[in-house]
Design a protein around this motif. Sequence first.
Motif, PDB file in Angstrom:
ATOM      1  N   GLY A   1       0.821  -1.207   0.000  1.00  0.00           N
ATOM      2  CA  GLY A   1       0.000   0.000   0.000  1.00  0.00           C
ATOM      3  C   GLY A   1       0.853   1.254   0.000  1.00  0.00           C
ATOM      4  N   SER A   2       1.931   1.242   0.773  1.00  0.00           N
ATOM      5  CA  SER A   2       2.787   2.421   0.786  1.00  0.00           C
ATOM      6  C   SER A   2       3.514   2.569  -0.540  1.00  0.00           C
ATOM      7  CB  SER A   2       3.777   2.350   1.955  1.00  0.00           C
ATOM      8  OG  SER A   2       4.684   1.286   1.762  1.00  0.00           O
ATOM      9  N   GLY A   3       3.795   1.453  -1.204  1.00  0.00           N
ATOM     10  CA  GLY A   3       4.418   1.517  -2.534  1.00  0.00           C
ATOM     11  C   GLY A   3       3.485   2.174  -3.537  1.00  0.00           C
ATOM     12  N   ILE A   4       2.208   1.846  -3.466  1.00  0.00           N
ATOM     13  CA  ILE A   4       1.217   2.463  -4.354  1.00  0.00           C
ATOM     14  C   ILE A   4       1.096   3.949  -4.039  1.00  0.00           C
ATOM     15  CG2 ILE A   4      -1.216   2.523  -4.955  1.00  0.00           C
ATOM     16  CD1 ILE A   4      -1.243  -0.521  -4.570  1.00  0.00           C
ATOM     17  N   GLY A   5       1.069   4.254  -2.759  1.00  0.00           N
ATOM     18  CA  GLY A   5       1.006   5.661  -2.370  1.00  0.00           C
ATOM     19  C   GLY A   5       2.212   6.439  -2.860  1.00  0.00           C
ATOM     20  N   GLN A   6       3.376   5.826  -2.802  1.00  0.00           N
ATOM     21  CA  GLN A   6       4.587   6.490  -3.291  1.00  0.00           C
ATOM     22  C   GLN A   6       4.524   6.671  -4.801  1.00  0.00           C
ATOM     23  OE1 GLN A   6       7.740   4.033  -1.809  1.00  0.00           O
ATOM     24  NE2 GLN A   6       7.742   4.986   0.222  1.00  0.00           N
ATOM     25  N   ARG A   7       3.957   5.689  -5.482  1.00  0.00           N
ATOM     26  CA  ARG A   7       3.828   5.807  -6.944  1.00  0.00           C
ATOM     27  C   ARG A   7       2.909   6.968  -7.303  1.00  0.00           C
ATOM     28  NH1 ARG A   7       2.874  -0.472  -8.093  1.00  0.00           N
ATOM     29  NH2 ARG A   7       4.912  -1.197  -7.434  1.00  0.00           N
ATOM     30  N   PHE A   8       1.762   7.060  -6.616  1.00  0.00           N
ATOM     31  CA  PHE A   8       0.844   8.161  -6.900  1.00  0.00           C
ATOM     32  C   PHE A   8       1.465   9.495  -6.520  1.00  0.00           C
ATOM     33  CE2 PHE A   8      -2.680   4.991  -6.946  1.00  0.00           C
ATOM     34  CZ  PHE A   8      -3.103   5.272  -8.231  1.00  0.00           C
ATOM     35  N   SER A   9       2.211   9.527  -5.436  1.00  0.00           N
ATOM     36  CA  SER A   9       2.910  10.739  -5.037  1.00  0.00           C
ATOM     37  C   SER A   9       3.935  11.124  -6.092  1.00  0.00           C
ATOM     38  CB  SER A   9       3.581  10.538  -3.686  1.00  0.00           C
ATOM     39  OG  SER A   9       4.342  11.667  -3.341  1.00  0.00           O
ATOM     40  N   GLY A  10       4.648  10.150  -6.596  1.00  0.00           N
ATOM     41  CA  GLY A  10       5.627  10.401  -7.658  1.00  0.00           C
ATOM     42  C   GLY A  10       4.957  10.882  -8.933  1.00  0.00           C
ATOM     43  N   LEU A  11       3.769  10.348  -9.234  1.00  0.00           N
ATOM     44  CA  LEU A  11       3.024  10.776 -10.406  1.00  0.00           C
ATOM     45  C   LEU A  11       2.612  12.231 -10.270  1.00  0.00           C
ATOM     46  CD1 LEU A  11       1.729   9.915 -13.086  1.00  0.00           C
ATOM     47  CD2 LEU A  11      -0.289   9.241 -11.781  1.00  0.00           C
ATOM     48  N   GLY A  12       2.159  12.599  -9.082  1.00  0.00           N
ATOM     49  CA  GLY A  12       1.785  13.993  -8.837  1.00  0.00           C
ATOM     50  C   GLY A  12       2.976  14.923  -8.951  1.00  0.00           C
ATOM     51  N   ASP A  13       4.113  14.497  -8.402  1.00  0.00           N
ATOM     52  CA  ASP A  13       5.329  15.308  -8.502  1.00  0.00           C
ATOM     53  C   ASP A  13       5.766  15.453  -9.958  1.00  0.00           C
ATOM     54  OD1 ASP A  13       5.338  15.536  -5.758  1.00  0.00           O
ATOM     55  OD2 ASP A  13       6.832  13.945  -5.445  1.00  0.00           O
ATOM     56  N   SER A  14       5.645  14.368 -10.712  1.00  0.00           N
ATOM     57  CA  SER A  14       6.020  14.397 -12.128  1.00  0.00           C
ATOM     58  C   SER A  14       5.109  15.343 -12.904  1.00  0.00           C
ATOM     59  CB  SER A  14       5.935  12.990 -12.706  1.00  0.00           C
ATOM     60  OG  SER A  14       6.139  13.011 -14.085  1.00  0.00           O
ATOM     61  N   ALA A  15       3.817  15.276 -12.627  1.00  0.00           N
ATOM     62  CA  ALA A  15       2.873  16.168 -13.306  1.00  0.00           C
ATOM     63  C   ALA A  15       3.151  17.616 -12.944  1.00  0.00           C
ATOM     64  CB  ALA A  15       1.440  15.789 -12.943  1.00  0.00           C
ATOM     65  N   THR A  16       3.443  17.871 -11.684  1.00  0.00           N
ATOM     66  CA  THR A  16       3.732  19.229 -11.242  1.00  0.00           C
ATOM     67  C   THR A  16       4.985  19.769 -11.932  1.00  0.00           C
ATOM     68  OG1 THR A  16       2.728  18.791  -9.102  1.00  0.00           O
ATOM     69  CG2 THR A  16       4.205  20.674  -9.238  1.00  0.00           C
ATOM     70  N   SER A  17       6.021  18.959 -12.023  1.00  0.00           N
ATOM     71  CA  SER A  17       7.251  19.424 -12.670  1.00  0.00           C
ATOM     72  C   SER A  17       7.027  19.646 -14.167  1.00  0.00           C
ATOM     73  CB  SER A  17       8.401  18.459 -12.425  1.00  0.00           C
ATOM     74  OG  SER A  17       8.182  17.242 -13.090  1.00  0.00           O
ATOM     75  N   THR A  18       6.203  18.804 -14.798  1.00  0.00           N
ATOM     76  CA  THR A  18       5.900  18.988 -16.218  1.00  0.00           C
ATOM     77  C   THR A  18       5.149  20.292 -16.436  1.00  0.00           C
ATOM     78  OG1 THR A  18       5.797  16.600 -16.562  1.00  0.00           O
ATOM     79  CG2 THR A  18       4.739  17.979 -18.215  1.00  0.00           C
ATOM     80  N   ILE A  19       4.182  20.582 -15.586  1.00  0.00           N
ATOM     81  CA  ILE A  19       3.418  21.819 -15.706  1.00  0.00           C
ATOM     82  C   ILE A  19       4.319  23.018 -15.452  1.00  0.00           C
ATOM     83  CG2 ILE A  19       1.574  23.186 -14.648  1.00  0.00           C
ATOM     84  CD1 ILE A  19       0.079  20.503 -14.249  1.00  0.00           C
ATOM     85  N   ASP A  20       5.212  22.917 -14.469  1.00  0.00           N
ATOM     86  CA  ASP A  20       6.129  24.015 -14.185  1.00  0.00           C
ATOM     87  C   ASP A  20       7.086  24.266 -15.345  1.00  0.00           C
ATOM     88  OD1 ASP A  20       5.010  24.477 -11.719  1.00  0.00           O
ATOM     89  OD2 ASP A  20       6.530  23.334 -10.612  1.00  0.00           O
ATOM     90  N   ASN A  21       7.555  23.199 -15.985  1.00  0.00           N
ATOM     91  CA  ASN A  21       8.519  23.330 -17.073  1.00  0.00           C
ATOM     92  C   ASN A  21       7.890  23.788 -18.377  1.00  0.00           C
ATOM     93  OD1 ASN A  21      10.619  22.552 -15.420  1.00  0.00           O
ATOM     94  ND2 ASN A  21      10.459  20.407 -15.981  1.00  0.00           N
ATOM     95  N   SER A  22       6.664  23.391 -18.647  1.00  0.00           N
ATOM     96  CA  SER A  22       6.014  23.768 -19.904  1.00  0.00           C
ATOM     97  C   SER A  22       4.523  24.005 -19.666  1.00  0.00           C
ATOM     98  CB  SER A  22       6.237  22.692 -20.953  1.00  0.00           C
ATOM     99  OG  SER A  22       5.876  21.433 -20.440  1.00  0.00           O
ATOM    100  N   PRO A  23       4.183  25.177 -19.156  1.00  0.00           N
ATOM    101  CA  PRO A  23       2.778  25.452 -18.846  1.00  0.00           C
ATOM    102  C   PRO A  23       1.894  25.544 -20.075  1.00  0.00           C
ATOM    103  CG  PRO A  23       4.115  27.411 -18.494  1.00  0.00           C
ATOM    104  CD  PRO A  23       5.048  26.276 -18.780  1.00  0.00           C
ATOM    105  N   LEU A  24       2.434  25.959 -21.214  1.00  0.00           N
ATOM    106  CA  LEU A  24       1.602  26.054 -22.413  1.00  0.00           C
ATOM    107  C   LEU A  24       1.176  24.683 -22.911  1.00  0.00           C
ATOM    108  CD1 LEU A  24       3.346  28.939 -24.370  1.00  0.00           C
ATOM    109  CD2 LEU A  24       1.247  29.006 -23.027  1.00  0.00           C
TER     110      LEU A  24
END
Length: 121
Positions: free
Chosen positions: A18-41
Motif C-alpha cells: 500500500g505504501s508503494g502504491i502511495g509512493q507511486r501516486f505521489s511520484g506521479l503527482g510530482d512528475s505532473a507538477t514538474s511537467t506543468i512548471d517546465n512547460s505550462p503552455l
Amino acid sequence: MAKNDAYQNDFDTQDNAGSGIGQRFSGLGDSATSTIDNSPLIALGAGLALGAVLGAVLPASQKEKELLGPLGKKLNDAGTGAIDRGRGMAKQKFDEMAGDKVREFLGSSSSSSSTGSSAGA
C-alpha cells in the motif's frame, strides 16, 4: 503462534504494498507538477484538448442550450464578421502587392525596350 506470525507477515506485506502504491501516486503527482512548471503552455493545451473532447462527448442539457444559445449565436456572428473583414483586408493587400509587382514589371520592360531602341539607332 505460527498462525499469528503468518497473519502478521501478510499484514506487513499488504501495508508495504500500500505504501508503494502511495509512493507511486505521489511520484506521479510530482512528475505532473514538474511537467506543468517546465512547460505550462503544453499543460494548458492538454487541458483544453481534454475539455474539448469531454464537451464533444457529453450531450448538452436543455438548460445549457437556453443559457448559452444566444451567446453562441453572438460569438458565431462575431467570428464570421472577423473572417470576412480579414478576407477583405487580405484581398486588398494582395491586390496592392500584385499591382506593385505588375507596375515594377511593366516599368522595367518599358525602360529596357526604350534603351534597346536607342542602342540600335
